[in-house]
Design a protein around this motif. Structure first.
Motif, PDB file in Angstrom:
ATOM      1  N   CYS A  10       0.824  -1.210   0.000  1.00 38.51           N
ATOM      2  CA  CYS A  10       0.000   0.000   0.000  1.00 38.51           C
ATOM      3  C   CYS A  10       0.859   1.262   0.000  1.00 38.51           C
ATOM      4  N   GLU A  11       1.979   1.206   0.686  1.00 36.39           N
ATOM      5  CA  GLU A  11       2.862   2.374   0.711  1.00 36.39           C
ATOM      6  C   GLU A  11       3.411   2.662  -0.678  1.00 36.39           C
ATOM      7  N   ARG A  12       3.659   1.619  -1.444  1.00 39.93           N
ATOM      8  CA  ARG A  12       4.143   1.823  -2.827  1.00 39.93           C
ATOM      9  C   ARG A  12       3.038   2.353  -3.732  1.00 39.93           C
ATOM     10  N   ARG A  13       1.831   1.855  -3.549  1.00 36.03           N
ATOM     11  CA  ARG A  13       0.778   2.143  -4.529  1.00 36.03           C
ATOM     12  C   ARG A  13      -0.087   3.340  -4.178  1.00 36.03           C
ATOM     13  N   PHE A  14      -0.219   3.660  -2.881  1.00 37.22           N
ATOM     14  CA  PHE A  14      -1.190   4.674  -2.481  1.00 37.22           C
ATOM     15  C   PHE A  14      -0.552   5.836  -1.721  1.00 37.22           C
ATOM     16  N   ALA A  15       0.741   6.054  -1.930  1.00 39.45           N
ATOM     17  CA  ALA A  15       1.398   7.195  -1.293  1.00 39.45           C
ATOM     18  C   ALA A  15       0.720   8.480  -1.747  1.00 39.45           C
ATOM     19  N   LEU A  16       0.368   9.322  -0.790  1.00 44.73           N
ATOM     20  CA  LEU A  16      -0.462  10.483  -1.069  1.00 44.73           C
ATOM     21  C   LEU A  16       0.143  11.419  -2.105  1.00 44.73           C
ATOM     22  N   ASP A  17       1.441  11.659  -2.050  1.00 41.32           N
ATOM     23  CA  ASP A  17       2.052  12.597  -2.988  1.00 41.32           C
ATOM     24  C   ASP A  17       1.822  12.165  -4.432  1.00 41.32           C
ATOM     25  N   GLU A  18       1.992  10.886  -4.709  1.00 39.67           N
ATOM     26  CA  GLU A  18       1.808  10.407  -6.076  1.00 39.67           C
ATOM     27  C   GLU A  18       0.329  10.359  -6.458  1.00 39.67           C
ATOM     28  N   ILE A  19      -0.526   9.967  -5.529  1.00 37.04           N
ATOM     29  CA  ILE A  19      -1.964   9.948  -5.817  1.00 37.04           C
ATOM     30  C   ILE A  19      -2.457  11.356  -6.128  1.00 37.04           C
ATOM     31  N   SER A  20      -2.053  12.320  -5.327  1.00 44.70           N
ATOM     32  CA  SER A  20      -2.461  13.703  -5.574  1.00 44.70           C
ATOM     33  C   SER A  20      -1.899  14.212  -6.893  1.00 44.70           C
ATOM     34  N   ALA A  21      -0.667  13.828  -7.198  1.00 42.48           N
ATOM     35  CA  ALA A  21      -0.073  14.240  -8.481  1.00 42.48           C
ATOM     36  C   ALA A  21      -0.851  13.669  -9.657  1.00 42.48           C
ATOM     37  N   SER A  22      -1.389  12.456  -9.504  1.00 40.45           N
ATOM     38  CA  SER A  22      -2.182  11.875 -10.599  1.00 40.45           C
ATOM     39  C   SER A  22      -3.466  12.663 -10.809  1.00 40.45           C
ATOM     40  N   ALA A  23      -4.052  13.169  -9.721  1.00 38.40           N
ATOM     41  CA  ALA A  23      -5.225  14.038  -9.865  1.00 38.40           C
ATOM     42  C   ALA A  23      -4.839  15.332 -10.562  1.00 38.40           C
ATOM     43  N   ASP A  24      -3.731  15.925 -10.153  1.00 36.10           N
ATOM     44  CA  ASP A  24      -3.270  17.166 -10.780  1.00 36.10           C
ATOM     45  C   ASP A  24      -3.039  16.979 -12.275  1.00 36.10           C
ATOM     46  N   ARG A  25      -2.460  15.840 -12.653  1.00 29.29           N
ATOM     47  CA  ARG A  25      -2.207  15.595 -14.076  1.00 29.29           C
ATOM     48  C   ARG A  25      -3.501  15.509 -14.860  1.00 29.29           C
ATOM     49  N   PHE A  26      -4.526  14.906 -14.271  1.00 29.42           N
ATOM     50  CA  PHE A  26      -5.811  14.835 -14.970  1.00 29.42           C
ATOM     51  C   PHE A  26      -6.436  16.217 -15.076  1.00 29.42           C
ATOM     52  N   TYR A  27      -6.349  17.017 -14.015  1.00 33.79           N
ATOM     53  CA  TYR A  27      -6.852  18.386 -14.086  1.00 33.79           C
ATOM     54  C   TYR A  27      -6.166  19.150 -15.221  1.00 33.79           C
ATOM     55  N   GLU A  28      -4.844  19.012 -15.302  1.00 37.39           N
ATOM     56  CA  GLU A  28      -4.092  19.711 -16.347  1.00 37.39           C
ATOM     57  C   GLU A  28      -4.497  19.236 -17.737  1.00 37.39           C
ATOM     58  N   GLN A  29      -4.683  17.917 -17.857  1.00 35.67           N
ATOM     59  CA  GLN A  29      -5.106  17.354 -19.141  1.00 35.67           C
ATOM     60  C   GLN A  29      -6.439  17.943 -19.586  1.00 35.67           C
ATOM     61  N   ILE A  30      -7.378  18.019 -18.668  1.00 33.50           N
ATOM     62  CA  ILE A  30      -8.710  18.549 -19.008  1.00 33.50           C
ATOM     63  C   ILE A  30      -8.619  20.021 -19.373  1.00 33.50           C
ATOM     64  N   CYS A  31      -7.860  20.790 -18.631  1.00 35.96           N
ATOM     65  CA  CYS A  31      -7.736  22.215 -18.924  1.00 35.96           C
ATOM     66  C   CYS A  31      -7.108  22.459 -20.291  1.00 35.96           C
TER      67      CYS A  31
END
Length: 363
Positions: free
Chosen positions: A334-355
């Motif tokens: 779970c630490e490898r897959r769900f680390a908050l920094d990377e999860i949040s970055a994946s949300a940011d990347r989707f926001y950027e993609q949509i914009c």
């Protein structure tokens, strides 16, 4: 935020916690404003604007409030949590791209029958008005695509993330079984209670703890759970409506966590927190729960009984080495897959993609 959310540390729901954590770790944290209902507490360190409960109960007022905030700030993106009608209405009335962040599975609407066909056409139009859709697990996204192939909005999976630095998996453990969850029938709490009573009768050195939320919603069900546990009240604790720090501390002290959901869990944050705390997890594996554990939990049968839970508990209690290995490997995965920094970055990347991909509509 959706209706009935509680965006504060004293009584946050899983949706509140997910949104709080994503924004806290986002590169756009300082540029993000959260619109939510007034609450007894509010999370600190974020730009939060509240509206009264009278607005929270009235969709049109919430939409008007959100549109006013968006216009005043000339925002680049609007993210609506959970509620499709609100997201679609905001999208129709704003030139700003709107993303819907879904935290639950979406119910299918049959294509048979005149009224169902009308409902389906309307739902398709609502979804296709969106600039994008976020799901909390692959299970949610796959089910949605299978049920709604006509919807063409861009989609992404953004899991719940955790800051694992805040979770101690290495502290001393009690011989304790813990079950954390809503006091609701679909969470399988009564079956867990029945299993615990059965196991503790033959394991005098072990105890159990139930940490249950939304205690007033299904009062009769909670009463049944309490009555089930009553014969071993001296060795079983029941704690209601606790804050996250208390839940975290309880999980960090326990050896085994039961996550016995009977419904299709959209994600399964309770299981993630149990892994983060270093518990050996027994899971029903429904919906997104298998993604959370990734093969590092003891899985129950599809139509499990209290006896099945008891069998898994007895196996873990009887094999300390296996119990510790499952706990250690689950935390590491779970630490490898769900680390908050990377999860949040994946949300940011989707926001950027949509914009970038979705031009602002003419005002």
């Amino acid at each position: 935020m959706p209706r009935n959310m509680r965006f504060g540390p004293s009584n946050a729901t899983s949706i509140d916690l997910c949104v709080h954590d994503l924004i806290l770790a986002s590169r756009y944290r300082e540029e993000t404003r959260i619109l939510c209902c007034e609450n007894e507490t509010l999370f600190s360190g974020l730009d939060i604007v509240t509206y009264p409960p009278s607005t929270d109960r009235h969709k049109a007022r919430k939409i008007k409030f959100a549109l006013g905030q968006a216009k005043a700030r000339a925002v680049d993106l609007i993210v609506v949590q959970q509620h499709l009608p609100t997201a679609a209405a905001v999208a129709r009335r704003s030139s700003t791209p709107v993303i819907l962040h879904k935290h639950n599975l979406t119910k299918p609407t049959p294509a048979t029958g005149f009224l169902n066909r009308l409902k389906r056409i309307w739902r398709i139009r609502q979804h296709n008005a969106l600039a994008g859709i976020i799901f909390v697990s692959e299970a949610c996204k796959d089910a949605f695509r299978a049920d709604w192939p006509e919807i063409t909005a861009p989609m992404a999976v953004v899991y719940n993330g955790l800051d694992f630095r805040q979770w101690n998996a290495d502290g001393p453990r009690r011989n304790e079984i813990i079950c954390v969850g809503r006091a609701a029938p679909e969470k399988g709490i009564k079956e867990a209670a029945e299993a615990v009573v059965s196991v503790l009768k033959t394991e005098p050195s072990w105890s159990a703890r139930f940490v249950l939320s939304e205690s007033h919603r299904f009062a009769n069900y909670l009463r049944l759970v309490t009555e089930t546990l009553q014969p071993l009240a001296d060795r079983v604790s029941i704690e209601l409506d606790q804050t996250l720090p208390v839940v975290r501390r309880r999980l960090e002290e326990a050896a085994i966590a039961i996550v016995p959901s009977r419904w299709e869990e959209p994600f399964g944050r309770t299981a993630l927190e149990a892994h983060a705390a270093g518990c050996a997890v027994i899971s029903s594996g429904t919906g997104g729960l298998k993604e959370v554990s990734g093969g590092h939990a003891v899985l129950l049968p599809e139509r499990f009984t209290a006896g099945d839970i008891a069998e898994k508990l007895n196996a873990l209690i009887g094999d300390g080495a296996k119990r510790e290995a499952i706990a250690r490997e689950g935390r590491a995965y779970c630490e490898r897959r769900f680390a908050l920094d990377e999860i949040s970055a994946s949300a940011d990347r989707f926001y950027e993609q949509i914009c970038k991909q979705v031009p602002r509509k003419a005002a």
